[in-house]
Design an enzyme around this catalytic site. Sequence first.
Site, PDB file in Angstrom:
ATOM      1  N   ASP A  40      -1.350  -6.501  -5.736  1.00 53.26           N
ATOM      2  CA  ASP A  40      -0.850  -5.405  -6.368  1.00 53.26           C
ATOM      3  C   ASP A  40      -0.416  -4.265  -5.366  1.00 53.26           C
ATOM      4  OD1 ASP A  40      -3.282  -4.770  -6.342  1.00 53.26           O
ATOM      5  OD2 ASP A  40      -3.363  -4.135  -8.342  1.00 53.26           O
ATOM      6  N   SER A  41      -1.146  -4.333  -4.080  1.00 48.48           N
ATOM      7  CA  SER A  41      -0.852  -3.549  -2.990  1.00 48.48           C
ATOM      8  C   SER A  41       0.662  -3.423  -2.679  1.00 48.48           C
ATOM      9  CB  SER A  41      -1.608  -4.172  -1.652  1.00 48.48           C
ATOM     10  OG  SER A  41      -1.225  -5.408  -1.171  1.00 48.48           O
ATOM     11  N   GLU A  92     -14.457  -6.242  -1.884  1.00 43.57           N
ATOM     12  CA  GLU A  92     -13.777  -5.165  -0.884  1.00 43.57           C
ATOM     13  C   GLU A  92     -14.709  -4.170  -0.629  1.00 43.57           C
ATOM     14  OE1 GLU A  92      -9.832  -4.059  -2.316  1.00 43.57           O
ATOM     15  OE2 GLU A  92      -9.722  -2.785  -0.909  1.00 43.57           O
TER      16      GLU A  92
HETATM   17  O1  KIV Z   1      -3.632  -5.822  -3.698  1.00 45.95           O
HETATM   18  C1  KIV Z   1      -4.103  -6.504  -2.683  1.00 45.95           C
HETATM   19  O2  KIV Z   1      -3.481  -6.648  -1.573  1.00 45.95           O
HETATM   20  C2  KIV Z   1      -5.789  -6.733  -2.702  1.00 45.95           C
HETATM   21  C3  KIV Z   1      -6.552  -6.957  -1.304  1.00 45.95           C
HETATM   22  C4  KIV Z   1      -6.664  -5.760  -0.717  1.00 45.95           C
HETATM   23  C5  KIV Z   1      -7.649  -7.720  -1.508  1.00 45.95           C
HETATM   24  O3  KIV Z   1      -6.180  -6.748  -3.560  1.00 45.95           O
END
Ligand code: KIV
Length: 264
Positions: free
Chosen positions: A45-46, A181
């Site tokens: 969701d990044s 994380e």
């Molecule tokens: O949404 C994402 O990219 C993540 C990673 C940073 C682990 O959860």
Amino acid sequence: MAQKTLHTISTMKQKGEKISMLTSYDSTFTHRINEAGVDMILVGDSLGMVLQGLDSTLPVSINDMVYHTRCVKAGNKDCLLMSDMPFMTYRTPEEAMTNAAALMQAGAQIVKLEGGMWLQETVAKLYEQGIPVCAHLGLTPQAINKLGGYRVQGRTPEEAQNMIDEAVALEAAGASMILLECVPTSVGKAVTEAVNVPVIGIGAGPDTDAQVLVLHDILGITPGKQIRFVKNFMAQEDDIQSALAAYAREVKDQTFPAPEHCFE
Ligand code: KIV
């Protein structure tokens, strides 16, 4: 190479082989990541920040995640495919079931949820229905307003023990993987030793079974200051394909993460 499954990844852990993972949000990059020999892909969701220019992951919707999971699935060949459940899409086990099913139907092989003990019932129900879960602990960006910023988590002995207890409880509930994380190296090591399922780290030190980074970060194109746990592989390679391959190689041979990417 054959399509990787949860079984493939667990076997790699048992053999002590380090596992590489990158985020991807579209078909073309997914194709390139496969060619580079990366083991797993996260449709994170990044994408709210990376693709949509938002300042957090909170506004990302389940429809956004389904759309990008479909795009990634279309370009995927070998990598195990994990998709994020966005903010407020798993408030109850029933809601989680509906939204996780949509991601699985779009092509995910496992879904990722952020949270600790409160997720036990949800994890158990999803697992019962054939939906594997990765539990995201430590810095959980969907809780950024509660955490008060993007900070290292688990620094005190109590917080560290709490994280270990959460990982053990979520594994017992049926979680097939744990993602940690932004925690001190000692906590990454302790959690990895406390559970039998593969542990994926991002800023969690060199001792987790797997490493994950955001694609745009390793290509050095994310605007702003580089985060400590990120390495820009374009700084040492001539093209994107070589940078992706260097990431996969450096995770395998344990060159990455180096001490400068880790937290005490
Ligand atoms: O949404 C994402 O990219 C993540 C990673 C940073 C682990 O959860």
